[in-house]
Design an enzyme around this catalytic site. Structure first.
Site, mmCIF file in Angstrom:
data_model
loop_
_atom_site.group_PDB
_atom_site.id
_atom_site.type_symbol
_atom_site.label_atom_id
_atom_site.label_comp_id
_atom_site.label_asym_id
_atom_site.label_seq_id
_atom_site.Cartn_x
_atom_site.Cartn_y
_atom_site.Cartn_z
ATOM 1 N N HIS A 179 -8.041 0.970 9.239
ATOM 2 C CA HIS A 179 -8.490 2.216 8.622
ATOM 3 C C HIS A 179 -9.718 2.097 7.730
ATOM 4 C CE1 HIS A 179 -7.331 1.401 4.437
ATOM 5 N NE2 HIS A 179 -6.407 0.651 4.957
ATOM 6 N N ASP A 201 -7.933 -0.442 -6.309
ATOM 7 C CA ASP A 201 -9.374 -0.286 -6.106
ATOM 8 C C ASP A 201 -9.804 0.981 -5.385
ATOM 9 O OD1 ASP A 201 -8.405 -0.777 -3.586
ATOM 10 O OD2 ASP A 201 -9.077 -2.856 -3.523
ATOM 11 N N GLU A 220 -14.358 -0.228 -2.359
ATOM 12 C CA GLU A 220 -13.298 -0.814 -3.204
ATOM 13 C C GLU A 220 -13.784 -1.948 -4.102
ATOM 14 O OE1 GLU A 220 -13.015 -0.111 0.039
ATOM 15 O OE2 GLU A 220 -11.392 1.354 0.177
ATOM 16 N N HIS A 262 -3.398 5.808 10.883
ATOM 17 C CA HIS A 262 -3.757 6.445 9.600
ATOM 18 C C HIS A 262 -4.222 7.884 9.874
ATOM 19 C CE1 HIS A 262 -6.061 7.152 5.918
ATOM 20 N NE2 HIS A 262 -5.631 6.015 5.406
ATOM 21 N N ARG A 299 -13.106 2.010 5.639
ATOM 22 C CA ARG A 299 -14.374 2.732 5.799
ATOM 23 C C ARG A 299 -15.485 1.853 6.351
ATOM 24 N NH1 ARG A 299 -14.950 7.948 2.775
ATOM 25 N NH2 ARG A 299 -12.840 8.301 2.045
ATOM 26 N N GLU A 317 -2.828 -5.100 -10.301
ATOM 27 C CA GLU A 317 -3.547 -5.736 -9.184
ATOM 28 C C GLU A 317 -5.020 -5.954 -9.573
ATOM 29 O OE1 GLU A 317 -2.404 -4.903 -4.900
ATOM 30 O OE2 GLU A 317 -4.548 -4.563 -4.721
HETATM 31 C C1 UD1 Z 1 -8.225 5.350 0.857
HETATM 32 C C2 UD1 Z 1 -8.864 4.328 -0.104
HETATM 33 C C3 UD1 Z 1 -8.725 2.924 0.451
HETATM 34 C C4 UD1 Z 1 -7.287 2.621 0.841
HETATM 35 C C5 UD1 Z 1 -6.758 3.697 1.752
HETATM 36 C C6 UD1 Z 1 -5.308 3.423 2.020
HETATM 37 C C7 UD1 Z 1 -10.828 5.141 -1.345
HETATM 38 C C8 UD1 Z 1 -12.276 5.298 -1.363
HETATM 39 N N1 UD1 Z 1 -10.283 4.622 -0.230
HETATM 40 O O1 UD1 Z 1 -8.992 5.338 2.039
HETATM 41 O O2 UD1 Z 1 -9.153 2.006 -0.523
HETATM 42 O O3 UD1 Z 1 -7.256 1.366 1.494
HETATM 43 O O4 UD1 Z 1 -6.890 4.969 1.120
HETATM 44 O O5 UD1 Z 1 -4.830 4.127 3.108
HETATM 45 O O6 UD1 Z 1 -10.183 5.489 -2.310
HETATM 46 N N2 UD1 Z 1 -5.561 12.102 5.190
HETATM 47 C C9 UD1 Z 1 -4.622 13.062 5.470
HETATM 48 N N3 UD1 Z 1 -3.374 12.925 4.943
HETATM 49 C C10 UD1 Z 1 -3.019 11.865 4.153
HETATM 50 C C11 UD1 Z 1 -3.982 10.888 3.896
HETATM 51 C C12 UD1 Z 1 -5.247 11.018 4.407
HETATM 52 O O7 UD1 Z 1 -4.890 14.016 6.168
HETATM 53 O O8 UD1 Z 1 -1.868 11.787 3.727
HETATM 54 C C13 UD1 Z 1 -6.925 12.255 5.778
HETATM 55 C C14 UD1 Z 1 -7.751 13.337 5.071
HETATM 56 O O9 UD1 Z 1 -8.530 13.990 6.038
HETATM 57 C C15 UD1 Z 1 -8.661 12.533 4.146
HETATM 58 C C16 UD1 Z 1 -8.894 11.296 4.986
HETATM 59 O O10 UD1 Z 1 -7.634 11.027 5.592
HETATM 60 O O11 UD1 Z 1 -9.829 13.224 3.829
HETATM 61 C C17 UD1 Z 1 -9.395 10.079 4.282
HETATM 62 O O12 UD1 Z 1 -8.651 9.808 3.087
HETATM 63 P P1 UD1 Z 1 -9.354 9.016 1.876
HETATM 64 O O13 UD1 Z 1 -8.365 8.828 0.782
HETATM 65 O O14 UD1 Z 1 -10.637 9.665 1.537
HETATM 66 O O15 UD1 Z 1 -9.772 7.632 2.505
HETATM 67 P P2 UD1 Z 1 -8.915 6.464 3.138
HETATM 68 O O16 UD1 Z 1 -9.681 5.938 4.284
HETATM 69 O O17 UD1 Z 1 -7.531 6.917 3.341
HETATM 70 N N1 UDP Z 2 2.227 1.384 5.502
HETATM 71 C C1 UDP Z 2 3.231 2.324 5.732
HETATM 72 N N2 UDP Z 2 3.186 3.047 6.878
HETATM 73 C C2 UDP Z 2 2.222 2.894 7.805
HETATM 74 C C3 UDP Z 2 1.188 1.960 7.557
HETATM 75 C C4 UDP Z 2 1.219 1.227 6.382
HETATM 76 O O1 UDP Z 2 4.144 2.479 4.926
HETATM 77 O O2 UDP Z 2 2.272 3.582 8.836
HETATM 78 C C5 UDP Z 2 2.265 0.598 4.258
HETATM 79 C C6 UDP Z 2 2.126 -0.893 4.416
HETATM 80 O O3 UDP Z 2 3.354 -1.534 4.651
HETATM 81 C C7 UDP Z 2 1.515 -1.285 3.081
HETATM 82 C C8 UDP Z 2 0.635 -0.103 2.742
HETATM 83 O O4 UDP Z 2 1.133 0.987 3.507
HETATM 84 O O5 UDP Z 2 2.498 -1.388 2.066
HETATM 85 C C9 UDP Z 2 -0.800 -0.396 3.098
HETATM 86 O O6 UDP Z 2 -1.520 0.783 3.031
HETATM 87 P P1 UDP Z 2 -2.931 0.967 3.719
HETATM 88 O O7 UDP Z 2 -3.040 0.039 4.876
HETATM 89 O O8 UDP Z 2 -3.083 2.425 3.959
HETATM 90 O O9 UDP Z 2 -3.927 0.568 2.570
HETATM 91 P P2 UDP Z 2 -4.524 -0.801 2.009
HETATM 92 O O10 UDP Z 2 -3.398 -1.732 1.724
HETATM 93 O O11 UDP Z 2 -5.460 -1.334 3.045
HETATM 94 O O12 UDP Z 2 -5.269 -0.393 0.790
#
Ligand code: UD1
Ligand code: UDP
Length: 382
Positions: free
Chosen positions: A210, A98, A134, A243, A212, A120
């Site tokens: 984490h 999602d 999502e 995160h 939003r 999923e």
């Molecule tokens: C995204 C997904 C959310 C999911 C989450 C898992 C959307 C809208 N949201 O949210 O559904 O639960 O990922 O973690 O698709 N960043 C880094 N390095 C990384 C990853 C993230 O620097 O490896 C920082 C960046 O500044 C980025 C910000 O995190 O802009 C947010 O990342 P983004 O994918 O937009 O949103 P998430 O909150 O991670």
């Molecule tokens: N996870 C990980 N390292 C971390 C935090 C989470 O490998 O430091 C794994 C966790 O075990 C799960 C997945 O990341 O498999 C969940 O991701 P996240 O919480 O970012 O996203 P969501 O599941 O809420 O979409």
């Protein structure tokens, strides 16, 4: 017959963890030409998963920006996918869950008239603002997809209620496939301090947060509750891999820095995360994936959200919804930490989300759909 060209598309950490075992399953199957495209909506957190599963993508859109917006993620994925689909011409595109990558990946495939498989599928809260964005992402992908791989019977019922009746397969969740490869009895953590902590008799509380829709006041309330828990229960150690989102980093450090028993650490690789979960006493999280993994490991979960699209483990008794109010979160954690019988009620293994064979069923379903197999896949029975 020619091989079926199946392209997995994913971009964030959780999609990668749940799609990597499937990409590997497809790659080893005769009859399939398995391609992998990452959008890199996440960069470091994605690369860490690719590394652990030794997965090398064929295409990498490399779209991530600091503080990216939903519109920039979606538009960059969409235009990037255009080029990839034009060049690769897959017979089927598989997206997961999602996220914005999921939605844009499915939309791009639809624009190219390429069938879409949704891994999923069928999770719902029926609240378009929570989880945001999502809930709408998965509904829109549900409308586009031709094949729907549902983890649980209730996910399938949700789709049927929306008049989606064809192409639904009950498979279990691929996260349990991933989990069955990562947890090891005598695992050693790279960080010495974490290794020592994980072997101690301290009560480890594993925290992640984490989402939003929790940004701002809810996240502040969650962090305040976590600090109160650490203060009130000196036998606990809170381990919180934070995160990389700057919003989350700022909030976590503002409220939790400086406490001797709250450990804010960098994101863990998936193997370390799963093994830490296997050794903790309690999980507090707003993550989707953790709500599926922790019950399989027999760990109680307090969900830091107002709702969940994963009611199965709540019904099984291993997950409770704690909400986003400071006092309720504190009281629910306090009860589990001070009342052994309440804790024992939750701490039992439950596997409503899978049995470790979801990828095999999904690959079988694709083979069946394309006429490579004479029988439909067996169904997951929780
Ligand atoms: C995204 C997904 C959310 C999911 C989450 C898992 C959307 C809208 N949201 O949210 O559904 O639960 O990922 O973690 O698709 N960043 C880094 N390095 C990384 C990853 C993230 O620097 O490896 C920082 C960046 O500044 C980025 C910000 O995190 O802009 C947010 O990342 P983004 O994918 O937009 O949103 P998430 O909150 O991670
Ligand atoms: N996870 C990980 N390292 C971390 C935090 C989470 O490998 O430091 C794994 C966790 O075990 C799960 C997945 O990341 O498999 C969940 O991701 P996240 O919480 O970012 O996203 P969501 O599941 O809420 O979409």
């Amino acid at each position: 017959m020619n091989e079926i060209k199946v392209m997995t598309v994913f971009g964030t950490r959780p999609e990668a963890i749940k799609m990597a075992p499937l990409a590997l399953e497809l790659a080893k199957r005769p009859g399939f030409d398995a391609l992998c495209c990452v959008t890199a909506q996440h960069r470091e957190m994605l690369d860490s998963v690719l590394d652990i599963f030794s997965l090398e993508p064929d295409y990498d859109l490399d779209i991530m920006e600091p503080r990216q917006t939903l519109s920039t993620i979606t538009s960059k994925c969409l235009t990037g996918m255009d080029r990839v689909l034009e060049a690769a011409k897959p017979d089927l595109v598989l997206v997961h869950g999602d996220t914005s990558t999921t939605f844009a990946g499915a939309l791009a495939a639809f624009y190219h008239k390429i069938p879409v498989g949704h891994v999923e599928a069928g999770l719902r809260t029926y609240d378009k603002w929570s989880p945001y964005p999502e809930e709408m992402d998965r509904k829109m992908v549900g409308a586009i997809a031709d094949l729907h791989f549902c983890p649980t019977p209730s996910n399938r019922e949700n789709l049927i209620r929306e008049h989606i009746t064809e192409g639904i397969y009950l498979t279990g969740n691929t996260v349990i496939d991933a989990l069955s490869t990562t947890v090891i009895k005598d695992f050693h953590f790279t960080e010495k301090a974490l290794d020592v902590l994980s072997r101690s008799d301290r009560k480890l509380i594993l925290v992640t947060c984490h989402r939003r829709e929790n940004y701002g006041q809810p996240m502040t309330a969650i962090m305040t509750a976590l600090r109160r828990i650490a203060d009130a229960f000196p036998e606990t150690e809170l381990v919180y891999p934070v995160h990389l989102s700057p919003v989350v980093q700022e909030t976590a450090h503002r409220y939790l820095d400086g406490h001797p028993r709250i450990h804010l650490i960098a994101p863990l690789d998936v193997r370390e995360m799963h093994n830490l979960m296997a050794r903790c006493c309690l999980v507090m999280t707003d993550s989707g994936g953790l709500q599926e993994e922790a019950p399989a490991l027999g760990k109680p979960v307090l969900v830091l959200r107002r709702e969940t699209e994963r009611p199965e483990a709540v019904a099984a008794g291993t997950v409770r919804l704690a909400g986003v109010e400071e006092e309720t979160i504190f009281q629910m954690a306090a009860q589990l930490l001070s009342d052994q019988s309440e804790y024992d009620k939750m701490a039992h293994a439950a596997n409503p989300y899978g049995d470790g064979h979801a990828c095999r069923r999904i690959a079988d379903a694709i083979a069946w759909h394309f006429g490579l197999r004479e029988t439909p896949p067996e169904e997951f029975r929780p």
